[in-house]
Design a protein around this motif. Structure first.
Motif, PDB file in Angstrom:
ATOM      1  N   SER A  92      53.448  46.670  55.394  1.00  0.00           N
ATOM      2  CA  SER A  92      52.758  47.865  54.905  1.00  0.00           C
ATOM      3  C   SER A  92      52.726  47.861  53.384  1.00  0.00           C
ATOM      4  O   SER A  92      53.552  47.222  52.733  1.00  0.00           O
ATOM      5  N   THR A  93      51.722  48.521  52.865  1.00  0.00           N
ATOM      6  CA  THR A  93      51.495  48.499  51.421  1.00  0.00           C
ATOM      7  C   THR A  93      51.046  49.886  50.956  1.00  0.00           C
ATOM      8  O   THR A  93      50.218  50.516  51.610  1.00  0.00           O
ATOM      9  N   CYS A  94      51.627  50.325  49.850  1.00  0.00           N
ATOM     10  CA  CYS A  94      51.164  51.576  49.249  1.00  0.00           C
ATOM     11  C   CYS A  94      50.560  51.243  47.897  1.00  0.00           C
ATOM     12  O   CYS A  94      51.206  50.576  47.082  1.00  0.00           O
ATOM     13  N   VAL A  95      49.370  51.701  47.688  1.00  0.00           N
ATOM     14  CA  VAL A  95      48.711  51.417  46.422  1.00  0.00           C
ATOM     15  C   VAL A  95      48.346  52.746  45.772  1.00  0.00           C
ATOM     16  O   VAL A  95      47.698  53.589  46.397  1.00  0.00           O
ATOM     17  N   GLU A  96      48.788  52.907  44.557  1.00  0.00           N
ATOM     18  CA  GLU A  96      48.450  54.137  43.855  1.00  0.00           C
ATOM     19  C   GLU A  96      47.721  53.768  42.567  1.00  0.00           C
ATOM     20  O   GLU A  96      48.283  53.040  41.732  1.00  0.00           O
ATOM     21  N   ILE A  97      46.499  54.231  42.459  1.00  0.00           N
ATOM     22  CA  ILE A  97      45.704  53.862  41.286  1.00  0.00           C
ATOM     23  C   ILE A  97      45.496  55.111  40.438  1.00  0.00           C
ATOM     24  O   ILE A  97      44.942  56.122  40.908  1.00  0.00           O
ATOM     25  N   GLY A  98      45.981  55.044  39.224  1.00  0.00           N
ATOM     26  CA  GLY A  98      45.959  56.211  38.348  1.00  0.00           C
ATOM     27  C   GLY A  98      44.553  56.599  37.911  1.00  0.00           C
ATOM     28  O   GLY A  98      43.609  55.795  37.985  1.00  0.00           O
ATOM     29  N   ALA A  99      44.435  57.822  37.436  1.00  0.00           N
ATOM     30  CA  ALA A  99      43.142  58.335  37.001  1.00  0.00           C
ATOM     31  C   ALA A  99      42.564  57.448  35.904  1.00  0.00           C
ATOM     32  O   ALA A  99      43.277  56.949  35.040  1.00  0.00           O
ATOM     33  N   GLY A 100      41.288  57.210  35.985  1.00  0.00           N
ATOM     34  CA  GLY A 100      40.585  56.492  34.927  1.00  0.00           C
ATOM     35  C   GLY A 100      40.848  55.004  34.892  1.00  0.00           C
ATOM     36  O   GLY A 100      40.333  54.298  34.019  1.00  0.00           O
ATOM     37  N   ALA A 101      41.626  54.482  35.846  1.00  0.00           N
ATOM     38  CA  ALA A 101      41.919  53.043  35.848  1.00  0.00           C
ATOM     39  C   ALA A 101      40.715  52.258  36.345  1.00  0.00           C
ATOM     40  O   ALA A 101      39.826  52.799  37.012  1.00  0.00           O
ATOM     41  N   ASN A 102      40.709  50.981  35.987  1.00  0.00           N
ATOM     42  CA  ASN A 102      39.611  50.115  36.396  1.00  0.00           C
ATOM     43  C   ASN A 102      40.218  48.791  36.878  1.00  0.00           C
ATOM     44  O   ASN A 102      40.902  48.109  36.127  1.00  0.00           O
ATOM     45  N   VAL A 103      39.996  48.472  38.153  1.00  0.00           N
ATOM     46  CA  VAL A 103      40.721  47.336  38.713  1.00  0.00           C
ATOM     47  C   VAL A 103      39.964  46.691  39.882  1.00  0.00           C
ATOM     48  O   VAL A 103      39.216  47.357  40.600  1.00  0.00           O
ATOM     49  N   LEU A 104      40.155  45.381  40.007  1.00  0.00           N
ATOM     50  CA  LEU A 104      39.596  44.645  41.151  1.00  0.00           C
ATOM     51  C   LEU A 104      40.741  44.024  41.949  1.00  0.00           C
ATOM     52  O   LEU A 104      41.576  43.304  41.392  1.00  0.00           O
ATOM     53  N   PHE A 105      40.791  44.317  43.236  1.00  0.00           N
ATOM     54  CA  PHE A 105      41.760  43.673  44.124  1.00  0.00           C
ATOM     55  C   PHE A 105      41.031  42.653  45.007  1.00  0.00           C
ATOM     56  O   PHE A 105      39.945  42.942  45.508  1.00  0.00           O
ATOM     57  N   ILE A 106      41.647  41.504  45.181  1.00  0.00           N
ATOM     58  CA  ILE A 106      41.137  40.551  46.162  1.00  0.00           C
ATOM     59  C   ILE A 106      42.280  40.253  47.114  1.00  0.00           C
ATOM     60  O   ILE A 106      43.297  39.681  46.726  1.00  0.00           O
ATOM     61  N   GLU A 107      42.124  40.704  48.330  1.00  0.00           N
ATOM     62  CA  GLU A 107      43.211  40.614  49.297  1.00  0.00           C
ATOM     63  C   GLU A 107      42.800  39.624  50.388  1.00  0.00           C
ATOM     64  O   GLU A 107      41.724  39.743  50.957  1.00  0.00           O
ATOM     65  N   SER A 108      43.654  38.629  50.625  1.00  0.00           N
ATOM     66  CA  SER A 108      43.286  37.670  51.672  1.00  0.00           C
ATOM     67  C   SER A 108      44.315  37.687  52.785  1.00  0.00           C
ATOM     68  O   SER A 108      45.512  37.856  52.544  1.00  0.00           O
ATOM     69  N   PHE A 109      43.830  37.554  53.992  1.00  0.00           N
ATOM     70  CA  PHE A 109      44.686  37.460  55.170  1.00  0.00           C
ATOM     71  C   PHE A 109      44.527  36.055  55.703  1.00  0.00           C
ATOM     72  O   PHE A 109      43.422  35.665  56.085  1.00  0.00           O
TER      73      PHE A 109
END
Lengths: 427, 250
Positions: free
Chosen positions: A173-190
């Motif tokens: 399990s994973t918890c992701v919290e992205i703050g206000a105004g942030a700019n981000v790219l996630f690349i998740e592979s299974f």
């Protein structure tokens, strides 16, 4: 005598029973009470089957012959991990459900905090679906990812989830919290060992603060024999731009379930994806998108290419709550069936409780357009190549809509590889 | 040389061509005129090798090779080019990628080397300028968002890049205004050469003011009912097709 017959436990359920009992008997087990609660919630429902409406087209109870033993802790060689195919990134590796720091980037990245957890989370979703409950009962590990407010993270954050070994199962399990105004790219592979039979069950919650801009690419490239179940719970604040894309290629059976809550005004959620299915693959994408507040936009656009005896399932529900006036929700499912035995079950649904909204859904299914094919062959392109060009074109429209240049090249290369069309086109 | 003998063809069981005889020698331009429904477009599809157009009788040979068993892409590599009446929009396929793929596929089929990217770019730049095809058009997906005139210019650009020896222009004038007609016709005229044959299919005579044919045929109910020189087109413009339609009906 019409007493309902008690459904007999399947072999898989019996195995799960034994696994849970062994796990909870370990004195060192963390969060035992929460695990027990989750287990009870799972037991009340059992493995989902076709009489459970949400799982009607994916009868997991029948398809899941056994539940494999919980995968042990291990550290594979770094070069088996594919991830984002060499794109320069900040890597977070998770092996058999547990954070693997040895395989992860070890330098600090401004604005990013990654912490290992035991994987047990407090989530409203935990009791909502049997497979989330099961994840929480057996979870082997987890991580928490925090992106600081206003952080502009240039490098893609790569989450590589690898299941090592055959006849094992992994729960993360994973918890992701992205703050206000942030700019981000996630690349998740299974991913996992080529050709290995294993089961992965991942549960991820993503909370996005106001005015953040998030792109999230999921590459589902599990072994062709694997069973893959992933649940995403997504909560979006106000004026967020959240773009999610699924590239679905692996697993003999896969299901992606997305629960999306639009909780702040002026938010745009784009949920897109392409599925490339062959042999006897079964791939299910199930969405619940809840517009709780006014003036949000959501797009649910998925394209699927189904060959051989493969089967694609799409279920999408957009709910517009009474307060969510001026909602704009558009859902479109397009499928190409390349063989007579290929199948798609598409079930788009709208539940609208507000009166001033713009919502639509649709689905198209068909073979390659003969007129397009003739145009290309009349120009000298052999038919087999022309078909590939048209399949690629069909998929690339979806890829371009994701609007993340760093991913376009990667996705197009993967699509071409799947089609065996590497040598085919020159830019 | 194209030789069509007693060609009968049908689509979905409907007999459309009912015995066409036609010989087109290198360097010649033949116009095929005729009323709506006479089989003009069908003839172009049968020549190009469209799947559902079935030859039930007769033969098509080109440079001595029987085309009846050849697929569309093989005919293209052998020199056939059909300029479509309605060029198709293909979203997701970049125009430049398509042009290069087509050119290389044909070269490969003929046992030639593939063209290099710089040579290809240079070739496209040269040819597109003459046809007023802008770089912006070339950046778009194939034919997507092109106006009627742009689509026809793009067809002629493909023709000039692929350098076919047998060109069939299916109602290339339809949907063109006078200026666009002139640009397209000039493009076609530049491709006239002693070793290239053309068949210009049209309903109206006006295209033939620009692309002057050597021979004019009148097609009616799937047969060539009259053959003459370029003056035949003028006659048709004046008197219409009624004569030929009635003759068939009688």
């Amino acid at each position: 005598m019409n007493a309902p017959a008690k459904i007999q436990e399947t072999k898989a359920e019996q195995s799960l029973d034994a696994q849970f009992n062994a796990l909870i008997a370990e004195k060192t087990q963390t969060n035992a009470n929460q695990r027990k609660q989750a287990w009870d919630a799972f037991k009340a429902k059992g493995i989902p089957h076709r009489r459970v409406e949400e799982w009607h087209y994916t009868d997991l109870r029948t398809k899941m012959r056994d539940a494999f033993a919980l995968a042990p802790t291990c550290v594979p060689k770094a070069d088996v991990l594919q991830g984002a195919g060499g794109l320069e990134s900040y890597r977070i590796a998770i092996v058999n459900g547990r954070f693997a720091p040895e395989l992860s980037s070890n330098q600090e990245l401004d604005g990013l905090t990654v912490t290992a957890t035991d994987g047990v989370v407090s989530s409203e979703l935990a009791s909502k679906d049997a497979m989330i409950s099961l994840n929480q009962a057996l979870v082997q590990g987890g991580i928490s990812i925090e992106v600081a407010a206003n952080a502009k993270i240039e490098k893609p954050i790569e989450i590589v989830r690898y299941t090592d070994g055959a006849d094992v199962s992994s729960y993360a399990s994973t918890c992701v919290e992205i703050g206000a105004g942030a700019n981000v790219l996630f690349i998740e592979s299974f991913e996992g060992e080529n050709g290995a039979d294993y089961q992965s069950n991942a549960f991820t919650e993503i909370k996005v603060g106001d005015e953040a801009d998030v792109h999230w690419l999921k590459l589902q490239v599990e072994s062709q024999k694997a069973q893959h179940i992933e649940t995403l719970g997504i909560e979006l604040g106000a004026k967020v731009n959240f773009q999610h894309f699924i590239y679905n290629e692996g697993s003999s059976l896969s299901r992606a379930q997305l629960f999306v809550e639009l909780k702040g005004e002026g938010t745009h959620a784009g949920l897109r994806g392409i599925s490339l299915l062959q042999d006897q693959q079964h791939a299910d994408i199930t969405l619940y998108v809840n517009h709780a507040v006014p003036e949000c936009e959501s797009r649910e656009y998925y394209r699927t290419v189904v060959d051989d005896k493969a089967r694609a399932v799409f279920q999408g529900k957009i709910i517009v709550e009474p307060a969510a006036q001026k909602t704009d929700g558009q859902m479109m499912i397009k499928s190409l069936l390349l063989s007579d035995a290929a199948e798609i079950n598409a079930k788009p649904e709208l539940e609208i409780f507000a009166d001033d909204v713009q919502c639509a859904h649709g689905s198209t299914t068909g073979d390659i357009d003969e007129d397009l094919l003739f145009y290309l062959t009349a120009r000298g392109i052999p038919e087999a190549q022309a078909r590939k060009i048209l399949i690629l074109a069909f998929l690339s429209e979806a890829v371009e809509e994701f609007e993340e240049e760093r991913c376009v090249e990667l996705l197009e290369a993967m699509t071409r590889k799947w089609l065996h069309a590497d040598e085919m086109v020159s830019e | 040389m194209l030789e069509i003998k007693n060609l009968h063809a049908e689509v979905d069981g409907n007999k459309i061509l009912r015995g066409i005889d036609l010989v087109v020698r290198p360097g010649e331009i033949h116009a095929i005129m005729g009323p709506n429904g006479s089989g003009k477009s069908t003839l172009s599809y049968v020549l190009a090798g469209k799947d559902d157009y079935e030859i039930t009788e007769g033969t098509i040979t080109y440079n001595g090779v029987d085309w009846s068993e050849m697929s569309a892409h093989e005919r293209a590599a052998a020199g056939m080019f059909l300029a479509f009446q309605y060029p198709i929009e293909i979203p997701g396929v970049a125009t430049m990628t398509f042009l290069k793929t087509a050119l290389n596929a044909q070269r490969k089929a003929r046992g030639e080397d593939e063209i290099s990217t710089p040579d290809f770019m240079k070739l496209v730049r040269e040819k597109s300028k003459a046809l007023n095809v802008t770089p912006e058009m070339l950046r778009r997906p194939l034919n997507v968002g092109f106006s009627g005139g742009e689509k026809k210019r793009a067809e002629i650009l493909q023709m000039s890049l692929l350098e076919p020896t047998l060109c069939v222009l299916d109602e290339t004038d339809s949907g063109l205004d006078i200026d666009a007609l002139r640009v397209v016709s000039e493009g076609v005229n530049q491709l006239r050469s002693p070793d290239r044959s053309m068949i210009v299919i049209t309903h109206y005579q006006r295209l033939l003011d620009h692309i002057v044919p050597d021979v004019v045929h009148v097609l009616s109910k799937g047969k060539i009912v009259k053959t003459g020189g370029k003056e035949l087109a003028l006659e048709l413009e004046k008197n219409g097709y009624a004569e030929y339609v009635d003759e068939e009906a009688a």
